[in-house]
Enzyme design. Structure first.
Site, PDB file in Angstrom:
ATOM      1  N   THR A 135       0.820  -1.210   0.000  1.00  0.00           N
ATOM      2  CA  THR A 135       0.000   0.000   0.000  1.00  0.00           C
ATOM      3  C   THR A 135       0.854   1.260   0.000  1.00  0.00           C
ATOM      4  O   THR A 135       2.003   1.240   0.476  1.00  0.00           O
ATOM      5  CB  THR A 135      -0.905  -0.011   1.255  1.00  0.00           C
ATOM      6  N   ASP A 136       0.258   2.369  -0.462  1.00  0.00           N
ATOM      7  CA  ASP A 136       0.971   3.660  -0.404  1.00  0.00           C
ATOM      8  C   ASP A 136       1.044   4.195   1.032  1.00  0.00           C
ATOM      9  O   ASP A 136       1.791   5.127   1.310  1.00  0.00           O
ATOM     10  CB  ASP A 136       0.314   4.690  -1.327  1.00  0.00           C
ATOM     11  N   GLU A 137       0.278   3.574   1.960  1.00  0.00           N
ATOM     12  CA  GLU A 137       0.250   4.107   3.327  1.00  0.00           C
ATOM     13  C   GLU A 137       1.600   3.958   4.028  1.00  0.00           C
ATOM     14  O   GLU A 137       1.859   4.625   5.026  1.00  0.00           O
ATOM     15  CB  GLU A 137      -0.854   3.425   4.142  1.00  0.00           C
ATOM     16  N   TYR A 160      -1.583  -0.361  11.101  1.00  0.00           N
ATOM     17  CA  TYR A 160      -1.761  -1.010   9.793  1.00  0.00           C
ATOM     18  C   TYR A 160      -0.574  -0.711   8.884  1.00  0.00           C
ATOM     19  O   TYR A 160       0.087  -1.620   8.366  1.00  0.00           O
ATOM     20  CB  TYR A 160      -3.065  -0.545   9.127  1.00  0.00           C
ATOM     21  N   LYS A 164       2.391  -3.197   7.407  1.00  0.00           N
ATOM     22  CA  LYS A 164       2.635  -3.390   5.972  1.00  0.00           C
ATOM     23  C   LYS A 164       4.081  -2.996   5.629  1.00  0.00           C
ATOM     24  O   LYS A 164       4.740  -3.660   4.827  1.00  0.00           O
ATOM     25  CB  LYS A 164       1.646  -2.564   5.129  1.00  0.00           C
TER      26      LYS A 164
HETATM   27  P1  NAD Z   1      -9.462  -7.360   2.402  1.00  0.00           P
HETATM   28  O1  NAD Z   1      -9.458  -7.019   3.860  1.00  0.00           O
HETATM   29  O2  NAD Z   1     -10.677  -7.094   1.585  1.00  0.00           O
HETATM   30  O3  NAD Z   1      -9.135  -8.915   2.216  1.00  0.00           O
HETATM   31  C1  NAD Z   1      -8.153  -9.569   2.964  1.00  0.00           C
HETATM   32  C2  NAD Z   1      -8.317 -11.061   2.729  1.00  0.00           C
HETATM   33  O4  NAD Z   1      -7.276 -11.730   3.457  1.00  0.00           O
HETATM   34  C3  NAD Z   1      -9.640 -11.609   3.247  1.00  0.00           C
HETATM   35  O5  NAD Z   1     -10.183 -12.510   2.311  1.00  0.00           O
HETATM   36  C4  NAD Z   1      -9.248 -12.336   4.530  1.00  0.00           C
HETATM   37  O6  NAD Z   1     -10.113 -13.430   4.851  1.00  0.00           O
HETATM   38  C5  NAD Z   1      -7.841 -12.796   4.204  1.00  0.00           C
HETATM   39  N1  NAD Z   1      -7.008 -13.014   5.399  1.00  0.00           N
HETATM   40  C6  NAD Z   1      -6.858 -12.169   6.449  1.00  0.00           C
HETATM   41  N2  NAD Z   1      -6.011 -12.714   7.344  1.00  0.00           N
HETATM   42  C7  NAD Z   1      -5.602 -13.908   6.838  1.00  0.00           C
HETATM   43  C8  NAD Z   1      -4.723 -14.924   7.271  1.00  0.00           C
HETATM   44  N3  NAD Z   1      -4.070 -14.819   8.451  1.00  0.00           N
HETATM   45  N4  NAD Z   1      -4.515 -15.994   6.492  1.00  0.00           N
HETATM   46  C9  NAD Z   1      -5.172 -16.125   5.290  1.00  0.00           C
HETATM   47  N5  NAD Z   1      -6.031 -15.199   4.833  1.00  0.00           N
HETATM   48  C10 NAD Z   1      -6.245 -14.095   5.592  1.00  0.00           C
HETATM   49  O7  NAD Z   1      -8.187  -6.633   1.807  1.00  0.00           O
HETATM   50  P2  NAD Z   1      -7.997  -5.957   0.373  1.00  0.00           P
HETATM   51  O8  NAD Z   1      -8.571  -4.603   0.406  1.00  0.00           O
HETATM   52  O9  NAD Z   1      -8.419  -6.910  -0.669  1.00  0.00           O
HETATM   53  O10 NAD Z   1      -6.416  -5.805   0.342  1.00  0.00           O
HETATM   54  C11 NAD Z   1      -5.583  -6.847  -0.192  1.00  0.00           C
HETATM   55  C12 NAD Z   1      -4.137  -6.403  -0.084  1.00  0.00           C
HETATM   56  O11 NAD Z   1      -3.954  -5.202  -0.823  1.00  0.00           O
HETATM   57  C13 NAD Z   1      -3.699  -6.111   1.342  1.00  0.00           C
HETATM   58  O12 NAD Z   1      -2.396  -6.601   1.525  1.00  0.00           O
HETATM   59  C14 NAD Z   1      -3.712  -4.587   1.427  1.00  0.00           C
HETATM   60  O13 NAD Z   1      -2.739  -4.118   2.333  1.00  0.00           O
HETATM   61  C15 NAD Z   1      -3.370  -4.201   0.004  1.00  0.00           C
HETATM   62  N6  NAD Z   1      -3.909  -2.907  -0.463  1.00  0.00           N
HETATM   63  C16 NAD Z   1      -5.233  -2.603  -0.309  1.00  0.00           C
HETATM   64  C17 NAD Z   1      -5.720  -1.391  -0.821  1.00  0.00           C
HETATM   65  C18 NAD Z   1      -7.181  -1.020  -0.721  1.00  0.00           C
HETATM   66  O14 NAD Z   1      -7.559   0.093  -1.095  1.00  0.00           O
HETATM   67  N7  NAD Z   1      -8.069  -1.923  -0.291  1.00  0.00           N
HETATM   68  C19 NAD Z   1      -4.853  -0.498  -1.442  1.00  0.00           C
HETATM   69  C20 NAD Z   1      -3.508  -0.851  -1.575  1.00  0.00           C
HETATM   70  C21 NAD Z   1      -3.051  -2.061  -1.093  1.00  0.00           C
END
Ligand code: NAD
Length: 321
Positions: A135-137, A160, A164
């Protein structure tokens, strides 16, 4: 060297971005096997994957990325060439309430996957790649001008973003120490189908439609860059295959908006879709006490991804919303 996956471990594929990635890639690459390892926390939902659940090249494993024996066994059984690592605790507000859950999944879970990959891929003769979705965070906050790029120093402020950042550092350490083939991308805020309605966009849609108050932190002045999740999934697919080993790519939508503008745009769309008098939903907006450590502004400069790999987004903010 481009990477050609044959057998991919996708972690967190039942979540928001992971499910969009699988919906794109499973039908597109029929000769590649996909194993989705997901703990199905509150954020994971297998209904997101209904369209591919019967696909011959797709299977689901219910489990924890921090479970070392499970992860080791999966590497043996499936001879993965590739890991695409989405699984994370991903909600900043929750990280303030329960930071250790974030350290466990985001830091220990990532380390568990990296170490299993290191052991399975020892020798380095196969075409392998560990893709870490970040993430950009991790970069902290910006003032009124400038944008994050691949060379921006890390400066995380919430549990968070710190967890990350820790996972990003571990991925680089495994590359530098053991020669593990890795790529990392740091993306801005995503919106689109299958996002859990605790995040700003789906939460405001649900509340606006229900006629409930629409709480915005502070004065709604915090700025984020917004990218449609399908464009993020496309970027990951491209970087996975064409990105350079050991490199980071910043992904963003060149669509900076402050939170108030995002919520107002949602209000206007909800009014239009529900046939309400224009302005009705905006009357539901309320401003609430800001959260601690709330970064003021994020912006991404995606020019490396655009210039090096030819990536471009298909959705503008207005049309994507
Ligand atoms: P999300 O919270 O929607 O999904 C996370 C998934 O991971 C869920 O299906 C959950 O059941 C699973 N999970 C959580 N803990 C687990 C574990 N211990 N073992 C196995 N599975 C597990 O998240 P997202 O928004 O889809 O984000 C996905 C990735 O992208 C993350 O790493 C996040 O940091 C990154 N990201 C998200 C965004 C955003 O805007 N949502 C932006 C940039 C990066």
């Amino acid at each position: 060297m481009p990477h050609s996956p044959t057998s991919i471990l996708v972690t967190g594929g039942a979540g928001f971005i992971g499910s969009n990635f699988l919906l794109r890639t499973v039908p597109r690459y029929q000769d590649v096997r996909f194993v989705n390892l997901d703990l199905l926390t509150y954020a994971g939902n297998l209904l997101n994957l209904k369209a591919i659940e019967g696909a011959k090249n797709y299977s689901f494993v219910h489990g924890d990325i921090a479970d070392e024996s499970l992860v080791t066994r999966l590497f043996v059984e499936h001879a993965f060439s590739t890991v695409v690592h989405f699984a994370a605790e991903s909600h900043v507000d929750r990280s303030i309430i329960d930071p250790l859950a974030f350290v466990r999944t985001n830091v220990v879970g990532t380390a568990t996957l990296l170490d299993a990959a290191r052991r399975a891929w020892e020798g380095g003769e196969r075409d392998t790649r560990f893709y870490h979705v970040s993430t950009d965070e991790v970069f902290g906050e910006l003032g009124d001008t400038g944008a994050f790029s691949e060379t921006t120093p890390y400066d995380p402020h919430s549990p968070y973003s710190a967890s990350k950042a820790g996972s990003d550092h571990l991925v680089r350490a495994y590359h530098d120490t053991y020669g593990l083939p890795v790529v990392i991308s740091n993306c801005s805020n995503n919106y689109g189908p299958f996002q859990f309605p605790e995040k700003l966009v789906p939460l405001m849609i649900v509340k606006a439609a229900a006629g409930e108050p629409l709480p915005i932190y502070g004065e709604g002045a915090n700025v984020r860059d917004w990218l449609h999740v399908e464009d993020h999934a496309g970027a990951i697919d491209l970087i996975l295959r064409e990105g350079r080993d050991g490199k980071t790519y910043c992904v963003g939508g060149r669509a900076e908006r402050n939170n108030r503008a995002v919520v107002e745009a949602i209000c206007d769309l909800v009014d239009e879709v529900l046939g309400r008098r224009p302005g009705t939903s905006r009357e539901q907006i309320t401003f609430v006490t800001d959260r601690p450590g709330h970064d003021f502004r994020y912006a991404i400069d995606p020019s490396k991804l655009e210039n090096e790999l030819g990536w471009s987004q298909a959705h503008t903010f207005g049309q994507g919303m």
